[in-house]
Design a protein around this motif. Sequence first.
Motif, PDB file in Angstrom:
ATOM      1  N   ALA A 140      -4.029  -2.237   7.739  1.00 26.65           N
ATOM      2  CA  ALA A 140      -2.941  -1.437   7.167  1.00 26.65           C
ATOM      3  C   ALA A 140      -3.504  -0.313   6.298  1.00 26.65           C
ATOM      4  CB  ALA A 140      -2.014  -2.331   6.350  1.00 26.65           C
ATOM      5  N   HIS A 159       0.509   9.368  -5.750  1.00 27.05           N
ATOM      6  CA  HIS A 159       0.891  10.764  -5.524  1.00 27.05           C
ATOM      7  C   HIS A 159       1.791  11.285  -6.639  1.00 27.05           C
ATOM      8  CE1 HIS A 159      -0.094  10.347  -0.974  1.00 27.05           C
ATOM      9  NE2 HIS A 159      -1.162  10.600  -1.703  1.00 27.05           N
ATOM     10  N   ILE A 175      -6.278   4.721   3.318  1.00 26.59           N
ATOM     11  CA  ILE A 175      -6.785   4.147   2.076  1.00 26.59           C
ATOM     12  C   ILE A 175      -8.312   4.100   2.149  1.00 26.59           C
ATOM     13  CG2 ILE A 175      -6.768   2.115   0.573  1.00 26.59           C
ATOM     14  CD1 ILE A 175      -4.026   3.517   0.798  1.00 26.59           C
ATOM     15  N   GLU A 234      -4.817   2.466   8.506  1.00 27.58           N
ATOM     16  CA  GLU A 234      -3.708   3.218   9.092  1.00 27.58           C
ATOM     17  C   GLU A 234      -3.096   4.197   8.089  1.00 27.58           C
ATOM     18  OE1 GLU A 234      -1.099   0.101  10.402  1.00 27.58           O
ATOM     19  OE2 GLU A 234      -2.361  -0.392  12.134  1.00 27.58           O
ATOM     20  N   ARG A 235      -3.248   3.916   6.807  1.00 26.78           N
ATOM     21  CA  ARG A 235      -2.649   4.741   5.764  1.00 26.78           C
ATOM     22  C   ARG A 235      -3.665   5.651   5.067  1.00 26.78           C
ATOM     23  NH1 ARG A 235       0.084   0.463   6.812  1.00 26.78           N
ATOM     24  NH2 ARG A 235       2.322   0.332   6.449  1.00 26.78           N
ATOM     25  N   THR A 251       0.466   4.012  -2.888  1.00 27.95           N
ATOM     26  CA  THR A 251       0.173   5.393  -2.504  1.00 27.95           C
ATOM     27  C   THR A 251       1.226   6.347  -3.054  1.00 27.95           C
ATOM     28  OG1 THR A 251      -0.957   4.639  -0.510  1.00 27.95           O
ATOM     29  CG2 THR A 251      -0.233   6.931  -0.531  1.00 27.95           C
ATOM     30  N   ALA A 252       2.486   5.962  -2.967  1.00 23.13           N
ATOM     31  CA  ALA A 252       3.561   6.807  -3.503  1.00 23.13           C
ATOM     32  C   ALA A 252       3.398   6.990  -5.011  1.00 23.13           C
ATOM     33  CB  ALA A 252       4.922   6.195  -3.179  1.00 23.13           C
ATOM     34  N   LEU A 266       0.816  -1.208   0.000  1.00 19.21           N
ATOM     35  CA  LEU A 266       0.000   0.000   0.000  1.00 19.21           C
ATOM     36  C   LEU A 266       0.854   1.265   0.000  1.00 19.21           C
ATOM     37  CD1 LEU A 266      -2.809  -1.097   2.480  1.00 19.21           C
ATOM     38  CD2 LEU A 266      -2.984  -0.856  -0.004  1.00 19.21           C
ATOM     39  N   ASP A 267       1.990   1.211   0.669  1.00 22.66           N
ATOM     40  CA  ASP A 267       2.891   2.375   0.660  1.00 22.66           C
ATOM     41  C   ASP A 267       3.389   2.654  -0.757  1.00 22.66           C
ATOM     42  OD1 ASP A 267       2.634   2.711   3.402  1.00 22.66           O
ATOM     43  OD2 ASP A 267       4.431   1.540   3.862  1.00 22.66           O
ATOM     44  N   THR A 268       3.730   1.607  -1.490  1.00 17.01           N
ATOM     45  CA  THR A 268       4.215   1.762  -2.864  1.00 17.01           C
ATOM     46  C   THR A 268       3.117   2.303  -3.766  1.00 17.01           C
ATOM     47  OG1 THR A 268       5.813  -0.023  -2.578  1.00 17.01           O
ATOM     48  CG2 THR A 268       5.212   0.537  -4.842  1.00 17.01           C
TER      49      THR A 268
END
Length: 85
Positions: A36, A10, A42, A39-40, A6-7, A2-4
């Motif tokens: 997760a 953006h 999403i 927390e982010r 989201t990056a 999810l971090d990838t």
Amino acid sequence: MLDTITALAHEHGFDMVATGTNADDAADPYRPGIRAGRERGIRTPLLDAGLTKADVRRLSRRWSLPTWNKPATPCLASRVRYGTV
């Protein structure tokens, strides 16, 4: 993952990311991916609307989406037994 995503979102000018999490998915008490995502920040529009998998298929068919009867494709990680490395 999810971090990838989201990056990348953006980088391409998108402020939000959403998943296809639905009401049936959230019924399982152990869903670390859902936690997760929360927390982010999403978004989960299907879950927020209370839509189940059957609801999504019914609406997809009504709207003539070609994927209305496509087989489910769960994340492979969901097939690994809890507690294994």
